[in-house]
Structure formats: C-alpha cells, structure tokens
Write a protein that holds these residues in place. Structure first.
Motif, PDB file in Angstrom:
ATOM      1  N   ALA A   1     -10.990 -21.846  26.517  1.00 43.58           N
ATOM      2  CA  ALA A   1     -10.802 -20.399  26.516  1.00 43.58           C
ATOM      3  C   ALA A   1     -10.474 -19.908  25.111  1.00 43.58           C
ATOM      4  CB  ALA A   1      -9.680 -20.023  27.471  1.00 43.58           C
ATOM      5  N   ARG A   2      -9.847 -20.759  24.309  1.00 42.87           N
ATOM      6  CA  ARG A   2      -9.491 -20.340  22.960  1.00 42.87           C
ATOM      7  C   ARG A   2     -10.387 -20.967  21.903  1.00 42.87           C
ATOM      8  NH1 ARG A   2      -5.611 -19.702  26.253  1.00 42.87           N
ATOM      9  NH2 ARG A   2      -4.340 -17.847  26.198  1.00 42.87           N
ATOM     10  N   ALA A   3     -11.518 -21.486  22.348  1.00 40.82           N
ATOM     11  CA  ALA A   3     -12.477 -22.041  21.388  1.00 40.82           C
ATOM     12  C   ALA A   3     -13.018 -20.910  20.525  1.00 40.82           C
ATOM     13  CB  ALA A   3     -13.610 -22.742  22.124  1.00 40.82           C
ATOM     14  N   ILE A   4     -13.208 -21.173  19.258  1.00 44.17           N
ATOM     15  CA  ILE A   4     -13.754 -20.157  18.354  1.00 44.17           C
ATOM     16  C   ILE A   4     -15.124 -19.715  18.865  1.00 44.17           C
ATOM     17  CG2 ILE A   4     -14.463 -19.697  15.976  1.00 44.17           C
ATOM     18  CD1 ILE A   4     -12.363 -21.835  15.173  1.00 44.17           C
ATOM     19  N   ALA A   5     -15.885 -20.685  19.394  1.00 45.16           N
ATOM     20  CA  ALA A   5     -17.219 -20.362  19.909  1.00 45.16           C
ATOM     21  C   ALA A   5     -17.138 -19.325  21.030  1.00 45.16           C
ATOM     22  CB  ALA A   5     -17.900 -21.633  20.408  1.00 45.16           C
ATOM     23  N   THR A   6     -16.094 -19.409  21.856  1.00 43.48           N
ATOM     24  CA  THR A   6     -15.939 -18.447  22.953  1.00 43.48           C
ATOM     25  C   THR A   6     -15.662 -17.053  22.388  1.00 43.48           C
ATOM     26  OG1 THR A   6     -14.981 -20.248  24.244  1.00 43.48           O
ATOM     27  CG2 THR A   6     -14.730 -18.023  25.132  1.00 43.48           C
ATOM     28  N   TYR A   7     -14.750 -16.969  21.406  1.00 50.09           N
ATOM     29  CA  TYR A   7     -14.472 -15.670  20.788  1.00 50.09           C
ATOM     30  C   TYR A   7     -15.735 -15.093  20.143  1.00 50.09           C
ATOM     31  CZ  TYR A   7      -9.457 -16.281  21.426  1.00 50.09           C
ATOM     32  OH  TYR A   7      -8.216 -16.433  21.973  1.00 50.09           O
ATOM     33  N   ARG A   8     -16.493 -15.973  19.480  1.00 46.80           N
ATOM     34  CA  ARG A   8     -17.739 -15.513  18.843  1.00 46.80           C
ATOM     35  C   ARG A   8     -18.679 -14.936  19.882  1.00 46.80           C
ATOM     36  NH1 ARG A   8     -20.152 -20.305  15.218  1.00 46.80           N
ATOM     37  NH2 ARG A   8     -21.813 -18.787  14.959  1.00 46.80           N
ATOM     38  N   ALA A   9     -18.832 -15.682  20.994  1.00 44.29           N
ATOM     39  CA  ALA A   9     -19.762 -15.258  22.047  1.00 44.29           C
ATOM     40  C   ALA A   9     -19.318 -13.925  22.646  1.00 44.29           C
ATOM     41  CB  ALA A   9     -19.841 -16.336  23.126  1.00 44.29           C
ATOM     42  N   GLU A  10     -18.007 -13.674  22.622  1.00 42.05           N
ATOM     43  CA  GLU A  10     -17.497 -12.418  23.198  1.00 42.05           C
ATOM     44  C   GLU A  10     -17.499 -11.275  22.198  1.00 42.05           C
ATOM     45  OE1 GLU A  10     -13.718 -13.720  24.631  1.00 42.05           O
ATOM     46  OE2 GLU A  10     -14.550 -14.583  26.480  1.00 42.05           O
ATOM     47  N   GLY A  11     -18.039 -11.542  20.992  1.00 40.84           N
ATOM     48  CA  GLY A  11     -18.211 -10.460  20.019  1.00 40.84           C
ATOM     49  C   GLY A  11     -17.064 -10.286  19.036  1.00 40.84           C
ATOM     50  N   ALA A  12     -16.124 -11.222  18.971  1.00 34.82           N
ATOM     51  CA  ALA A  12     -15.024 -11.109  18.002  1.00 34.82           C
ATOM     52  C   ALA A  12     -15.577 -11.284  16.583  1.00 34.82           C
ATOM     53  CB  ALA A  12     -13.968 -12.170  18.279  1.00 34.82           C
ATOM     54  N   SER A  13     -14.856 -10.733  15.607  1.00 30.75           N
ATOM     55  CA  SER A  13     -15.261 -10.904  14.204  1.00 30.75           C
ATOM     56  C   SER A  13     -14.319 -11.918  13.558  1.00 30.75           C
ATOM     57  CB  SER A  13     -15.143  -9.569  13.473  1.00 30.75           C
ATOM     58  OG  SER A  13     -13.772  -9.252  13.300  1.00 30.75           O
ATOM     59  N   PRO A  14     -14.698 -12.463  12.407  1.00 29.35           N
ATOM     60  CA  PRO A  14     -13.796 -13.381  11.702  1.00 29.35           C
ATOM     61  C   PRO A  14     -12.433 -12.736  11.415  1.00 29.35           C
ATOM     62  CG  PRO A  14     -15.991 -13.529  10.765  1.00 29.35           C
ATOM     63  CD  PRO A  14     -16.027 -12.415  11.763  1.00 29.35           C
ATOM     64  N   ASP A  15     -12.426 -11.428  11.120  1.00 31.56           N
ATOM     65  CA  ASP A  15     -11.146 -10.755  10.882  1.00 31.56           C
ATOM     66  C   ASP A  15     -10.285 -10.702  12.143  1.00 31.56           C
ATOM     67  OD1 ASP A  15     -11.265 -10.379   8.207  1.00 31.56           O
ATOM     68  OD2 ASP A  15     -12.114  -8.334   8.321  1.00 31.56           O
ATOM     69  N   ASP A  16     -10.962 -10.573  13.309  1.00 32.34           N
ATOM     70  CA  ASP A  16     -10.205 -10.631  14.568  1.00 32.34           C
ATOM     71  C   ASP A  16      -9.494 -11.978  14.688  1.00 32.34           C
ATOM     72  OD1 ASP A  16     -11.108  -8.120  15.328  1.00 32.34           O
ATOM     73  OD2 ASP A  16     -12.858  -8.926  16.400  1.00 32.34           O
ATOM     74  N   ILE A  17     -10.192 -13.035  14.328  1.00 34.43           N
ATOM     75  CA  ILE A  17      -9.593 -14.378  14.420  1.00 34.43           C
ATOM     76  C   ILE A  17      -8.398 -14.462  13.470  1.00 34.43           C
ATOM     77  CG2 ILE A  17      -9.981 -16.867  14.139  1.00 34.43           C
ATOM     78  CD1 ILE A  17     -11.637 -15.791  16.421  1.00 34.43           C
ATOM     79  N   ARG A  18      -8.563 -13.966  12.255  1.00 36.22           N
ATOM     80  CA  ARG A  18      -7.436 -13.985  11.301  1.00 36.22           C
ATOM     81  C   ARG A  18      -6.234 -13.243  11.892  1.00 36.22           C
ATOM     82  NH1 ARG A  18      -7.426 -15.313   5.868  1.00 36.22           N
ATOM     83  NH2 ARG A  18      -9.395 -16.149   5.123  1.00 36.22           N
ATOM     84  N   ARG A  19      -6.506 -12.105  12.499  1.00 35.52           N
ATOM     85  CA  ARG A  19      -5.398 -11.337  13.084  1.00 35.52           C
ATOM     86  C   ARG A  19      -4.751 -12.099  14.231  1.00 35.52           C
ATOM     87  NH1 ARG A  19      -8.191  -6.752  11.751  1.00 35.52           N
ATOM     88  NH2 ARG A  19      -9.531  -6.924  13.577  1.00 35.52           N
TER      89      ARG A  19
END
Ligand code: GLU
Length: 281
Positions: free
Chosen positions: A259-277
């Motif tokens: 659920a917290r895989a970076i790939a999952t966030y990417r697939a859900e449309g998150a941006s790299p800045d979202d990950i940093r936040r």
C-alpha cells in the motif's frame, strides 16, 4: 575528502516510503555537501532478489528525481572481493564453518541451562555449537561465522565511530560484542554468498563511502561493521542513522507493505513532491 554517500537497496520487494526517505535524504545531503551519491544493488540474497524488483528500483528513483554515478555496483557480481576479505579473516583464525540450521540454533540457545535465548541484530545469539570447527574443514554447505571472542582479542582497543543521525552513540564494549552480538554469519549456508555484514563493509570501503546514510533499524548492526572494518584495515565512515517512516499504527514499513509502495503512489497520480511531503522532507 569528498562527501560520498550511497543508497543500497535489496531488490527483494518494491521500494516503499521508507526507502524513498532514505534515498532522498542521502541524495540531498550529497547535493548540499557538493559530494557524490552512489546507488548499490544489494542482491546477495539470490533466492529473493529479482530483475523485476531491480528495474523497479531504477524506475522509482529516476521518477523521484535522483541521479547516480554509473556503473551501479551489483553485489551479486562482486563475489571475488568478499571472498578475499573472508580469506583474510580466516587467515587470522577468526572464521569457522557452521552447519547449524535456524532450528538447531533456537533449540541450543533455549536449552534449560541457557535460560531465555538472547536476541541480537541477526536474531537469536549464536550459542557456539560449531565454534570448535576449523576453517580448513569447511564443506560446501556450511555457513561461515566470525568468531567474535577471538576477533575481540585482535583489536588493540575498542573501536568507535561518529554518529550524526538520530541514534545516540553507545560506546562499543567487549561485553556487547561477545554476548549481545556474538558469532555473526559472514557467508550464507544456502548460497555460499557473502552475508550482509561482510559485503556492506567491503563495498562501503571500495566505493570510498565517507558517510553512510541509512535507517535507524540498522544502527544495532553498526558495531559489527566497525569491528570488521578494523580487522580488515578499512576506514570507518561517519554514520547517519535516520528516523524510520511508520504507518498509521506506528509500525515500521516493510517490503510487504504494498500500500505504501512508491509504485502504488505513482499509479494513483502522486508527484515526486507529494512523496517528499509525505516523508517530511
Ligand atoms: N541493503 C540494506 C537494506 O535494504 C541496506 C544496507 C545499508 O544501507 O547498509 O535494508
């Protein structure tokens, strides 16, 4: 000396937010210091490492905006360097072969006269069953262990290291090494490949790592690494153990936590800045 750090994931599962934090923090520290950032693939666990997970690491890190020097060191291709280090320790009389399974170790460590088994950075402290065996008598299926009590006698003084992260430095003591860490595995039983403690020490030195940036979960293994560095005549880097990223229940993220895989966030449309936040950077 140029500040040189690395991110050293094992391709045994998808990278999650905890990895993203570690990689971004190491990259940012290198940028700030005008230094170097390296990527190392720690794939000595050949049974669990896959090319697909490795490719996903490159994709995720690139997407996060990281860049690193080429060629990337892959530990599965560096066995000669680990064998040389192992041979050197063996010549010093510090390595013994061990045929114990996990079950053997658990049973021996919980025998009535032993009390409750003690746990160290690698699990149950090795009870010493095979310590009398000689390196010359090793077989293909043996693991190879460091004789920690013998190793301690080879140190001129207790070594120390500098910690710049969140983990308070505990002085390394003989008691801690002998009874709370013990005879750690240097080469695995199943594949004969170097185990983590040996390969990480050899590679950090070979790659000129001045600053190790990694999660606080690895702080308890650091005394092992420092002892191996001294025995092998290698420099000790500065260690920066960072806070761990936890899930909503306070549990540390694990590779299984898709659920917290970076790939999952990417697939859900998150941006790299979202990950940093999300990781507080
Ligand atoms: N390969 C280790 C891991 O994925 C990290 C090793 C290190 O940074 O020293 O947990």
């Amino acid at each position: 000396m140029t500040f040189t750090t690395r991110f050293a994931p094992s391709p045994t599962g998808p990278l999650h937010l905890g990895h993203a934090y570690s990689a971004l923090l190491a990259f940012d520290l290198a940028q700030k210091a005008g230094g170097r950032f390296l990527l190392r693939i720690e794939d000595t666990d050949t049974a669990r490492s896959t090319p697909a997970f490795e490719q996903q690491i490159y994709d995720d890190l690139q997407w996060l905006g990281l860049s690193w020097e080429e060629p990337v060191l892959r530990q599965s291709q560096n066995a000669n360097a680990y064998d040389a280090a192992l041979a050197r320790l063996a010549q010093m009389g510090l390595v013994f072969p061990c045929a114990c399974t996990r079950g053997d170790i658990r049973r021996a460590a919980s025998a009535p006269q032993e009390g409750a088994p003690l746990h160290g950075p690698d699990g149950v402290i090795y009870p010493g069953t095979c310590r009398h065996r000689r390196w010359q008598d090793r077989t293909e299926t043996d693991a190879l262990r460091l004789d920690m009590a013998a190793a301690v006698t080879r140190l001129d003084r207790m070594p120390d290291y500098v910690e710049t992260g969140v983990v308070p430095t505990q002085p390394i003591t003989e008691h801690h090494l002998r009874t709370e860490i013990g005879d750690v595995v240097l080469a695995r039983r199943d594949t004969g490949m170097a185990a983590y403690h040996l390969s990480v020490v050899v590679d950090d030195a070979a790659q000129g790592i001045t600053d190790v940036v990694r999660g606080a979960d690895l702080a308890p293994a650091t005394p092992i690494h420092v002892v191996l560095q001294v025995l092998l005549g290698l420099p000790t880097p500065i260690y920066h153990h960072h806070r761990l990223i936890r899930d909503d229940t306070g549990k540390r993220l694990a590779k299984r936590d898709d659920a917290r895989a970076i790939a999952t966030y990417r697939a859900e449309g998150a941006s790299p800045d979202d990950i940093r936040r999300l990781v507080g950077l």
